[in-house]
Design a protein around this motif. Structure first.
Motif, PDB file in Angstrom:
ATOM      1  N   ASN A  36       2.962   9.248  -9.704  1.00  0.00           N
ATOM      2  CA  ASN A  36       2.265  10.018 -10.993  1.00  0.00           C
ATOM      3  C   ASN A  36       1.775  11.094 -11.464  1.00  0.00           C
ATOM      4  O   ASN A  36       1.472  11.567 -12.734  1.00  0.00           O
ATOM      5  CB  ASN A  36       1.344   8.267 -11.217  1.00  0.00           C
ATOM      6  N   LYS A  37       1.367  11.765  -9.993  1.00  0.00           N
ATOM      7  CA  LYS A  37       0.233  13.287  -9.855  1.00  0.00           C
ATOM      8  C   LYS A  37       1.358  13.530 -10.408  1.00  0.00           C
ATOM      9  O   LYS A  37       1.161  14.515 -11.245  1.00  0.00           O
ATOM     10  CB  LYS A  37      -0.275  13.137  -8.829  1.00  0.00           C
ATOM     11  N   GLU A  90       2.485   1.423  -3.894  1.00  0.00           N
ATOM     12  CA  GLU A  90       1.174   2.321  -4.115  1.00  0.00           C
ATOM     13  C   GLU A  90       1.096   3.319  -4.263  1.00  0.00           C
ATOM     14  O   GLU A  90       1.186   3.805  -5.285  1.00  0.00           O
ATOM     15  CB  GLU A  90      -0.251   0.767  -4.275  1.00  0.00           C
ATOM     16  N   ALA A  91       1.661   4.061  -2.908  1.00  0.00           N
ATOM     17  CA  ALA A  91       1.005   5.488  -2.725  1.00  0.00           C
ATOM     18  C   ALA A  91       1.755   5.992  -3.214  1.00  0.00           C
ATOM     19  O   ALA A  91       1.863   7.439  -3.602  1.00  0.00           O
ATOM     20  CB  ALA A  91       0.073   5.480  -1.196  1.00  0.00           C
ATOM     21  N   ASP A 150       1.002   6.257  -7.173  1.00  0.00           N
ATOM     22  CA  ASP A 150       0.769   7.524  -7.440  1.00  0.00           C
ATOM     23  C   ASP A 150       0.639   8.406  -7.319  1.00  0.00           C
ATOM     24  O   ASP A 150       0.255   9.587  -8.272  1.00  0.00           O
ATOM     25  CB  ASP A 150      -0.737   6.960  -6.079  1.00  0.00           C
ATOM     26  N   ALA A 151       1.271   8.873  -6.153  1.00  0.00           N
ATOM     27  CA  ALA A 151       2.274  10.737  -5.835  1.00  0.00           C
ATOM     28  C   ALA A 151       3.041  11.166  -7.031  1.00  0.00           C
ATOM     29  O   ALA A 151       2.734  12.123  -7.711  1.00  0.00           O
ATOM     30  CB  ALA A 151       2.739  10.291  -4.341  1.00  0.00           C
ATOM     31  N   ASP A 210       0.896  -1.425   0.092  1.00  0.00           N
ATOM     32  CA  ASP A 210       0.047  -0.130   0.044  1.00  0.00           C
ATOM     33  C   ASP A 210       0.908   1.056   0.056  1.00  0.00           C
ATOM     34  O   ASP A 210       0.830   2.048  -0.792  1.00  0.00           O
ATOM     35  CB  ASP A 210      -0.989   0.246   1.134  1.00  0.00           C
ATOM     36  N   GLN A 269       2.206  13.822 -14.172  1.00  0.00           N
ATOM     37  CA  GLN A 269       1.526  14.397 -15.130  1.00  0.00           C
ATOM     38  C   GLN A 269       1.411  15.989 -15.002  1.00  0.00           C
ATOM     39  O   GLN A 269       0.966  16.404 -16.176  1.00  0.00           O
ATOM     40  CB  GLN A 269      -0.201  13.648 -14.630  1.00  0.00           C
TER      41      GLN A 269
END
Length: 96
Positions: A56-57, A49-50, A53-54, A46, A60
């Motif tokens: 990837n953001k 994964e977090a 995600d951070a 987890d 982006q």
């Protein structure tokens, strides 16, 4: 009154039951340890994964900023081209 053979059989069966109970307790303990390890691994997953995600953001946001900057640069280039074209047209009209 129970015979000696029956008493002996009852004793052997109770020993078997005790052994089975002990085995179940050991296996239950092993299952609990495996569950704890799985929980730890899941928590680590987890966190990874977090972090992904951070990241990837963040990527982006960087991409969107770069895209906006690129669009602005293209707009400036088009504007400069239009100005140069207009000046060239005026130059041609004055010369010709």
């Amino acid at each position: 009154m129970p015979s000696a053979e029956n008493v002996s059989q009852i004793y052997r069966n109770s020993q078997k039951i005790s052994n089975i109970e002990a085995s179940v307790a050991v296996n239950t303990n092993r299952i609990s340890q495996i569950e704890r390890r799985c929980d730890i691994k899941e928590a680590k997953f987890d966190k990874i994964e977090a972090a992904m995600d951070a990241d990837n953001k963040s990527n982006q946001i960087k991409f969107e900023a770069l895209f906006a900057y690129q669009n602005k640069a293209i707009g400036y280039a088009m504007c400069a081209g239009a100005i140069a074209s207009g000046l060239f047209y005026i130059f041609l009209n004055k010369v010709v």
